[in-house]
Scaffold this active site. Structure first.
Site: not given
Length: 434
Positions: A134-136, A169
């Site tokens: 994910t970009d997160e 997350y």
């Protein structure tokens, strides 16, 4: 790997393939690469749905296994039986809000589950292991300036940027990334990692912001926004990430990371306003159509103009409820995706087109996620102590005829006209709860 579709002959395992992204990808690959076999492994958690796989459940080149990536024996059985060539690892807990409350589960599923899968994969001669991150993992797209004004400046993250996750997350996804990279270095596992912006579209579980807002409005409730709603995100329509995976499957280089992104950026507040606008416009159109049917006179045109004027000066406050912000809420995720673009990928669905398609899908499928009992469904066969759907040698002609009859009308495929009314999809019927 050859670029010609008819020569693409692989056995592809998609973990989490009954979820949002996984199901769209599984349907696409099953239909496009008829000479390949697509195998889905999914434990059918709350955010997955066997109906997501719609019309491919009985395709000759598709099979579904119900199970958990934490089950090493199951993984070994699948790899031994199916002779997997490629793994696309999507199975994960992904909802940030839940990670603040159940962080241990995120670590267990996202990190330990990935570790179990890697341990199995290292014993087989895979062609590609694609880990979907994910970009997160990059953290907030703002860095603090050192001037006296304490200004912040925007920063675009590329594939070599330092990982700086800020919630449980994203930390679990970053941790799993490091495991994946270690298996590339230590065991020569042919890995590729992807990091994508926010994805939206039909079939997404309504805990995520776009389907959540749509469903709230459809049920005459307010959109709930964390904090001020000024945090921004970049959004890609589901078809565009599926096409990105197609490119990466065929052209992605082993050992590389690919950002999958878009330049379109919008605040959470403006997402809510856009969905509110669509909802009101659709309602106005329906009302105007009814008026035109009942009274064909010039007054209707005046009424239409008045409706539009009211819409332009609408007070959004009556549709929005501001709630406490997350413990930490990244300001933005801005990524550089030129590396993937150089392979020939580009997005094809605009925000305007994608968000309207998405709204219409949820409007026409309001009960899609209701009353789903994932442990009570029919037509499951046992084989070597694990369960699967998919084409079986004992499928009778009636089942095949049913599949052919309904295949063209499947409402959950992403490549069909979404304005399909209320037809039910072809699927293995779920038993209703008592």
């Amino acid at each position: 790997m050859n670029n010609k579709d008819d020569l693409f002959i692989q056995k592809i395992l998609i973990t989490g393939g009954a979820g949002f992204i996984g199901s769209h990808l599984a349907i696409y690959l099953t239909k496009k690469f008829k000479n390949s076999k697509i195998i889905v492994l999914d434990k059918l958690d709350y955010c997955s749905n066997i109906n997501n796989l719609g019309c491919v459940l009985k395709e000759l080149n598709f099979k579904f296994y119900k199970g958990n990536i934490l089950d090493s024996e199951l993984l070994e059985n699948i790899f031994e039986k199916e002779k997997i060539d490629i793994v696309i690892h999507l199975a994960a807990y992904t909802h940030v809000d839940n990670s603040f409350k159940q962080s241990i589960k995120f670590t267990e599923n996202n990190i330990l589950g990935t570790h179990y899968l890697l341990e199995t994969c290292k014993n087989y001669k895979l062609k590609k292991f694609i880990y979907v991150s994910t970009d997160e993992v990059y953290g907030s797209g703002l860095i603090e300036d050192n001037d006296d004004n304490n200004n912040s400046i925007n920063q675009s993250s590329n594939e070599k940027s330092i990982l700086n996750p800020t919630n449980p997350y994203s930390a679990s996804k970053a941790g799993a990334e490091h495991l994946v990279q270690s298996y590339y270095k230590s065991f020569k596992l042919p890995v590729i990692i992807t990091r994508a912006n926010n994805i939206y579209g039909p079939k997404q579980y309504p805990e995520k912001i776009i389907p959540k807002f749509i469903n709230l409005l459809l049920n005459n409730k307010k959109c709930t926004i964390h904090g001020t709603g000024k945090n921004t995100r970049n959004y890609l329509y589901i078809d565009d990430i599926v096409s990105a995976f197609d490119i990466i499957l065929r052209k992605g280089e082993i050992g590389n990371v690919y950002n999958i992104g878009t330049d379109f950026e919008i605040s959470n507040l403006d997402v809510a306003k856009k969905i509110i606008n669509i909802s009101i416009n659709l309602n106005n159109n329906n009302n105007n159509n009814n008026n035109n049917n009942n009274n064909n006179n010039n007054n209707n045109n005046n009424n239409n103009n008045n409706n539009n004027n009211d819409f332009n000066i609408m007070d959004y406050k009556k549709f929005i409820n501001y709630i406490d912000d997350r413990p930490f809420n990244d300001h933005r995720y801005n990524i550089n995706y030129s590396k993937l673009s150089n392979l020939g990928w580009k997005k094809s669905i605009s925000w305007e087109e994608g968000i309207e398609k998405t709204f219409i899908w949820y409007k026409n499928n309001r009960n899609y996620w209701l009353n789903l009992n994932v442990d009570s469904y029919e037509n499951i066969n046992n084989d070597n102590n694990f369960k699967y759907f998919g084409n079986q040698n004992n499928n009778n002609e009636n089942n095949n005829n049913d599949n052919n009859e309904n295949n063209n009308n499947c409402r959950v495929c992403s490549n069909i006209d979404l304005n399909y009314g209320e037809k039910k999809p072809f699927h293995l019927t779920l038993k209703s709860e008592e």
